[in-house]
Design an enzyme around this catalytic site. Structure first.
Site, PDB file in Angstrom:
ATOM      1  N   ARG A  16       0.283  -0.280 -25.791  1.00 17.63           N
ATOM      2  CA  ARG A  16      -0.122  -0.077 -24.406  1.00 17.63           C
ATOM      3  C   ARG A  16      -0.688  -1.353 -23.789  1.00 17.63           C
ATOM      4  O   ARG A  16      -0.877  -1.455 -22.579  1.00 17.63           O
ATOM      5  CB  ARG A  16      -1.130   1.080 -24.316  1.00 17.63           C
ATOM      6  N   TYR A  27       6.736   3.068   2.995  1.00 11.46           N
ATOM      7  CA  TYR A  27       7.448   3.983   2.097  1.00 11.46           C
ATOM      8  C   TYR A  27       6.642   5.280   1.951  1.00 11.46           C
ATOM      9  O   TYR A  27       5.410   5.233   1.845  1.00 11.46           O
ATOM     10  CB  TYR A  27       7.613   3.282   0.736  1.00 11.46           C
ATOM     11  N   ASP A  62       4.547  -5.405  -0.189  1.00 10.55           N
ATOM     12  CA  ASP A  62       5.611  -4.720  -0.919  1.00 10.55           C
ATOM     13  C   ASP A  62       6.911  -5.446  -0.575  1.00 10.55           C
ATOM     14  O   ASP A  62       7.415  -5.347   0.545  1.00 10.55           O
ATOM     15  CB  ASP A  62       5.660  -3.243  -0.489  1.00 10.55           C
ATOM     16  N   LYS A 112      14.845  -0.706  -7.715  1.00  8.66           N
ATOM     17  CA  LYS A 112      15.837  -0.919  -6.664  1.00  8.66           C
ATOM     18  C   LYS A 112      16.690  -2.149  -6.978  1.00  8.66           C
ATOM     19  O   LYS A 112      17.334  -2.194  -8.008  1.00  8.66           O
ATOM     20  CB  LYS A 112      15.109  -1.007  -5.318  1.00  8.66           C
TER      21      LYS A 112
HETATM   22  C1  LIG Z   1      11.283   3.087  -3.939  1.00  8.58           C
HETATM   23  C2  LIG Z   1      10.171   2.313  -3.322  1.00  8.58           C
HETATM   24  C3  LIG Z   1       8.896   2.343  -3.885  1.00  8.58           C
HETATM   25  C4  LIG Z   1       8.549   3.220  -5.071  1.00  8.58           C
HETATM   26  O1  LIG Z   1       9.115   2.741  -6.238  1.00  8.58           O
HETATM   27  P1  LIG Z   1       9.474   3.670  -7.519  1.00  8.58           P
HETATM   28  O2  LIG Z   1      10.055   2.699  -8.464  1.00  8.58           O
HETATM   29  O3  LIG Z   1      10.385   4.757  -7.038  1.00  8.58           O
HETATM   30  O4  LIG Z   1       8.181   4.253  -8.008  1.00  8.58           O
HETATM   31  C5  LIG Z   1       7.925   1.552  -3.296  1.00  8.58           C
HETATM   32  N1  LIG Z   1       8.177   0.794  -2.219  1.00  8.58           N
HETATM   33  C6  LIG Z   1       9.401   0.756  -1.647  1.00  8.58           C
HETATM   34  C7  LIG Z   1       9.627  -0.106  -0.448  1.00  8.58           C
HETATM   35  C8  LIG Z   1      10.433   1.514  -2.176  1.00  8.58           C
HETATM   36  O5  LIG Z   1      11.639   1.484  -1.587  1.00  8.58           O
END
Ligand SMILES: *Cc1c(COP(=O)(O)O)cnc(C)c1O
Length: 383
Positions: free
Chosen positions: A57, A108, A179, A204
């Site tokens: 961990r 998001y 982000d 993504k």
């Molecule tokens: C999908 C997404 C997230 C969340 O990410 P996960 O990997 O699904 O937990 C956060 N910010 C943006 C802009 C996203 O498109």
């Protein structure tokens, strides 16, 4: 108030190489006879005592390889986490009880959910802003602990002026986090613009093949890095070694995938702007995400999403396969997002196939008697 060291290549040690080269080469084992070319999947819950990692961990060599590579691309020190949400959660854990966060109104949906949870459980105040309005963001930063920006926003595709927001946040004594999921480090490096923290949903574009959930936080501030690592260890927000291996493999081709998908996205924007079945084609000028607003609202948009043969009707984005989705099918999506907005994530198919498929779907959407959309159940929450 908060330290944010000047841009320094010392963090990566790869300042003479281009991102395309870094993506291919960083995070590999040393070049020694019979050393493996790729960092293996280290399946170990614990290690022989006496070392730095100690327990699964706290550390894993597969994590370290990925962290080195993404850190080099963003120009900072990277911490891999279990998902994008785990990464956002780790950053929001820096906000003190009763603290104040500035965030885009069109963040998001999961981010909004976490922020509302902070309000409900930790007495936080959230000031929602339009990230395009730098003056409004600067005003809201006064007295805030954290300025959180998503740019471009998901799915409204609004873009913030990161250097100006960084200056305003720091002048107000707030930390600044971005982000960077939609732009990726190839198109935007927020740490160079003055951000203290960068967050990714590596699920993504970074992984890029719709087969892994993962996240990351990148920073140049050693104290912040330590706090994010401590959060990961204490909350157990750890990525699986196999997931990290897949994300690492995806990252190797990120520059070339992005280049192709972005070129296709720009081509599609050119072809569909002004289309009579669309009220709007939104594109920030870069990246692989386009948001179209289908004339005829929710039902017509659902019919478009259900009628494609090449584009995949699914939530998520950044995969090799082009995907589309009406965002307001999620009840958690902001009600200022148009009902007919369909987010397009452009993948690697031939642009002519994507264009023809979308064209045919738009023609079918015009036909209200077509029952294609009637079978799509509304989605529940959308976090
Ligand atoms: C999908 C997404 C997230 C969340 O990410 P996960 O990997 O699904 O937990 C956060 N910010 C943006 C802009 C996203 O498109």
């Amino acid at each position: 108030m908060h330290d944010h060291p000047e841009a320094s290549a010392a963090h990566s040690g790869h300042d003479d190489l281009h991102p395309e080269t870094l993506a291919v080469h960083v995070g590999r084992p040393a070049r020694e006879p019979d050393a493996p070319m790729s960092t293996p999947v280290h399946l170990a819950s614990t290690y022989h005592a006496g070392g730095a990692a100690a327990y699964g961990r706290y550390g894993n060599p597969s994590w370290s390889a990925f962290e080195e590579a993404l850190g080099a691309l963003e120009g900072g020190s990277c911490v891999a986490l279990a998902s994008g949400m785990a990464a956002i959660s780790a950053v929001l854990s820096l906000v003190p009880v009763g603290g104040t966060v500035v965030a885009p109104r069109h963040s998001y949906t999961g981010t909004i959910g976490l922020l509302e949870d902070l309000v409900a459980t930790r007495g936080a105040t959230v000031r929602y802003v339009d990230v395009r309005d730098t003056g409004a963001v600067a005003d809201a930063a006064d007295g805030a602990d954290l300025v959180w920006v998503e740019s471009p926003t998901n799915p409204a595709l609004e873009v913030g002026d990161l250097p100006s927001i960084a200056r305003a946040a720091h002048a107000a004594g707030a930390r600044f986090a971005v982000d960077n999921t939609f732009a990726t480090p190839l198109l935007q490096r927020p740490l160079d613009d003055g951000a203290d923290l960068v967050v990714h949903s590596a699920t993504k574009s970074i992984s890029g093949h719709s087969d892994v959930l993962m996240g990351a936080v990148v920073t140049r501030d050693d104290d912040l890095r330590d706090r994010i690592v401590a959060h990961r260890s204490l909350h157990g927000a750890v990525p699986g070694p196999f997931e990290v291996f897949l994300a690492m493999r995806g990252l190797r081709t990120l520059p070339v995938r992005l280049e192709r998908a972005q070129a296709t996205a720009r081509d599609l924007v050119g072809r569909f702007t002004g289309h009579p079945a669309l009220e709007e084609v939104r594109y920030p000028g870069f990246g692989t995400i386009i948001s179209i607003v289908v004339a005829g609202g929710a039902d017509a948009a659902e019919r478009v999403a259900a009628a494609t043969r090449v584009w995949v009707h699914a939530t998520s984005l950044g995969g090799v396969e082009s995907q589309l989705e009406r965002r307001r099918r999620w009840s958690a999506e902001a009600d200022t997002i148009p009902e007919g907005l369909v987010r397009l994530s452009v993948g690697l198919e031939h642009v002519d196939d994507l264009a023809r498929d979308l064209e045919l779907a738009l023609e079918r959407a015009d036909d209200a008697d077509d029952a294609a959309g009637a079978t799509v159940p509304p989605a529940a929450s959308g976090y």
